[in-house]
Scaffold this motif. Structure first.
Motif, short mmCIF file in Angstrom:
data_model
loop_
_atom_site.label_atom_id
_atom_site.label_comp_id
_atom_site.label_asym_id
_atom_site.label_seq_id
_atom_site.Cartn_x
_atom_site.Cartn_y
_atom_site.Cartn_z
N TYR A 234 0.84 -1.20 0.00
CA TYR A 234 0.00 0.00 0.00
C TYR A 234 0.87 1.25 0.00
N ILE A 235 0.69 2.09 -1.01
CA ILE A 235 1.37 3.37 -1.10
C ILE A 235 0.50 4.42 -0.42
N GLU A 236 1.10 5.16 0.46
CA GLU A 236 0.36 6.11 1.27
C GLU A 236 -0.49 7.04 0.40
N ASN A 237 -1.77 7.19 0.85
CA ASN A 237 -2.75 8.08 0.22
C ASN A 237 -3.24 7.60 -1.15
N GLU A 238 -2.93 6.37 -1.51
CA GLU A 238 -3.51 5.79 -2.74
C GLU A 238 -4.93 5.30 -2.44
N ASN A 239 -5.73 5.13 -3.48
CA ASN A 239 -7.13 4.73 -3.32
C ASN A 239 -7.32 3.22 -3.21
N SER A 240 -6.24 2.46 -3.33
CA SER A 240 -6.33 1.00 -3.24
C SER A 240 -4.96 0.43 -2.92
N ALA A 241 -4.95 -0.83 -2.50
CA ALA A 241 -3.71 -1.56 -2.25
C ALA A 241 -3.45 -2.53 -3.40
N ILE A 242 -2.20 -2.95 -3.54
CA ILE A 242 -1.82 -3.90 -4.59
C ILE A 242 -1.70 -5.29 -3.97
N GLU A 243 -2.34 -6.24 -4.60
CA GLU A 243 -2.34 -7.62 -4.09
C GLU A 243 -1.50 -8.52 -4.99
N TYR A 244 -0.66 -9.35 -4.37
CA TYR A 244 0.12 -10.36 -5.07
C TYR A 244 -0.17 -11.73 -4.45
N SER A 245 -0.48 -12.68 -5.30
CA SER A 245 -0.74 -14.04 -4.82
C SER A 245 0.59 -14.80 -4.77
N LEU A 246 1.14 -14.92 -3.57
CA LEU A 246 2.44 -15.59 -3.37
C LEU A 246 2.31 -16.70 -2.34
N SER A 247 1.20 -17.38 -2.34
CA SER A 247 0.94 -18.38 -1.30
C SER A 247 1.93 -19.54 -1.38
N ASN A 248 2.38 -19.95 -0.23
CA ASN A 248 3.34 -21.04 -0.10
C ASN A 248 2.59 -22.26 0.41
N LYS A 249 2.05 -23.07 -0.50
CA LYS A 249 1.20 -24.19 -0.11
C LYS A 249 2.01 -25.47 0.00
N GLU A 250 1.73 -26.21 1.07
CA GLU A 250 2.35 -27.51 1.27
C GLU A 250 1.43 -28.59 0.70
N ASN A 251 1.93 -29.35 -0.25
CA ASN A 251 1.12 -30.37 -0.91
C ASN A 251 1.80 -31.72 -0.81
N ARG A 252 0.99 -32.77 -0.63
CA ARG A 252 1.56 -34.11 -0.68
C ARG A 252 1.67 -34.56 -2.13
#
Length: 500
Positions: A110-128
């Motif tokens: 989030y950049i201060e005073n911006e109208n929205s935040a930036i989302e990045y999908s960086l999930s670290n999922k554990e899978n068998r």
């Protein structure tokens, strides 16, 4: 963490970095795993926040922070989305979406005073890793099973169903713990009314969390009071693709290795993909054997109780003599004798299933022999009844679907009581009640006993037995697919030698 609900004040941006940091700490109750870091460049402040163990640390360091701190560019949403080499970036302006995204491994800038935040999908999922299904054993054909990873399961489905018409609709279900749910079907095959019915049931479901696809199943099936399963469940991708290619609809749930298939019929639970991999006559024999086994599993012990209690005349004389000798030392009436032995078998079966594999197998075999022998010697039960109970138990294991096998085991108890109290009249009453109950059941609005009721002759060779492959040119009419024909029957009969 507080429960997020969308309100008119859900869009809190723009605001100061300190205000956002304070709000995050309040919402997550000062969670120590929530990483909230402030960075500054050219009088511009940026807040990066995520849950530490749920994101891929290498991508955060090598792609996000290295680009953000070492490259000289003005900090705003548009430039950051263009400069940072991560393809999953998008803007989010609702705080409730941010709260839910943090829980599934998203990172936010989030950049201060911006109208929205930036989302990045960086999930670290554990899978068998992929492995053989333990609940559905097959001798012939693919043995690989689904896993708890949605990405892995979708990849398997894409490899097994290589159709351009394959549709994978995405739903997010769960208020407190959102889970991804996929509605899967082939657009050119599946009945549109069934798709709409399934979609509506998923969309209208309001629940805190879906623990597993088997839990979702109980909320969306036609009747929650019946003991019979109305939707088919499987861990085998080849069985799932078999049903989808026949015009049915499937559902998979995040964190669940079990897929759901609907609509289905009572007879679908006795079909196995193994029937396809064997010759048609062998497949027909095995399928008929499963139907017979289900009937024997529910009626064999009750029939013994009814005959010994009320109807000695139907027992052959030589067997009646042996039966009288074996029951001479038994102090209990046949109904109580049968219930005691059936309960003992169920205890052995349940304990064997809950123990580790090697120990469970030993307990099942040794326990069955020891308990059975001791019961006869102690005069608790007759040796003839042990044979009937053992056959009933073996017959219940022949159903390819675990839920239907369990249904047969449970039905046996009220049938024993009816046979012990009313004899053959009670058994006829119990069977009639089951038939009437099955006639009233539906699966996704389709008759549960189809193609037997309503009668569809064309589906008999697919539901009850198998004919040679060239006769399977039509899909199940009972499911009303858009395209009823699988191939040209006339051309399938043409066979030519190489010199022709």
């Amino acid at each position: 963490m507080k429960r997020y609900r969308t309100t008119k004040k859900d869009n809190i941006f723009p605001l100061k970095i300190e205000e956002l940091e304070k709000k995050l700490n309040e919402e997550f109750d000062q969670n120590p795993d929530l990483s909230v870091t402030t960075y500054e460049n050219k009088n511009k402040k940026a807040l990066i926040f995520y849950i530490t163990y749920q994101v891929e640390g290498e991508k955060v360091e090598n792609y996000l922070l290295e680009t953000l701190l070492k490259k000289d560019f003005e900090w705003n949403n548009s430039t950051i989305l263009n400069e940072i080499p991560l393809s999953s970036g998008k803007t989010i302006d609702k705080f409730s979406d941010i709260g839910k995204g943090l829980l599934i491994g998203n990172l936010y800038v989030y950049i201060e005073n911006e109208n929205s935040a930036i989302e990045y999908s960086l999930s670290n999922k554990e899978n068998r890793s992929l492995q053989q299904s333990e609940t559905e054993s097959v001798v012939l054909g693919p043995k690989i099973g689904f896993t708890e990873s949605m990405v892995t399961n979708l990849n398997i489905i894409r490899w097994t169903i290589r159709s351009e018409d394959l549709v994978l609709e995405k739903f997010i279900i769960g208020e407190r713990e959102p889970r991804e749910v996929r509605l899967i079907y082939i657009k050119s095959l599946a009945n549109e009314a069934d798709i709409n019915t399934f979609r509506q049931r998923l969309q209208e479901l309001e629940i805190d969390v879906i623990d597993d696809s088997s839990v979702l199943l109980q909320y969306i099936e036609d009747s929650s009071l019946t003991i019979f399963p109305q939707f088919f469940t499987t861990e085998l991708p080849d069985r799932f693709s078999y049903d989808i290619n026949r015009g049915r609809i499937g559902v998979i749930v995040e964190n669940s290795p079990t897929a759901i298939v609907a609509p289905t019929t009572f007879f679908s639970f006795f079909q196995s993909t193994e029937d396809l991999y064997m010759r048609w006559n062998i497949g027909s024999f095995l399928r008929s054997l499963r139907f017979l086994s289900f009937f024997l599993s529910t009626i064999l012990t009750p029939l013994y109780v009814a005959a010994v209690t009320f109807h000695y005349e139907i027992i052959p004389t030589p067997l009646l003599v042996n039966l009288g000798e074996s029951r001479a030392a038994v102090p209990f009436p046949p109904i109580l004798e049968a219930l005691i032995l059936e309960l003992m078998i169920e205890l052995l079966r349940e304990s064997g299933a809950r123990l580790p594999t090697k120990i469970g197998q030993t307990i099942g075999i040794v326990g069955g022999v020891v308990v059975g022998t001791a019961a006869v010697q102690a005069g608790i039960t007759s040796n003839v009844l042990i044979i009937f109970v053992a056959l009933s138990a073996l017959a219940s294991f022949t159903a390819p679907n675990y839920l239907m096998g369990t249904t047969a085991r449970i039905i046996r108890f009220p049938m024993i009581i009816l046979g012990g109290l009313l004899g053959l009249v009670g058994l006829v009453f119990g069977i009639s009640f089951l038939i009437i109950h099955l006639l009233r059941l539906t699966s996704l609005g389709r008759p549960y006993l189809s193609p037997l009721y309503p009668l569809v002759w064309e589906d008999f060779n697919k539901a009850f037995f198998r004919l040679p492959p060239q006769f399977h040119n039509m899909r199940f009419k009972s499911y009303r697919p858009k395209d009823i024909f699988r191939f040209n029957k006339g051309k399938s009969k043409i066979k030519k030698d190489i010199d022709e």
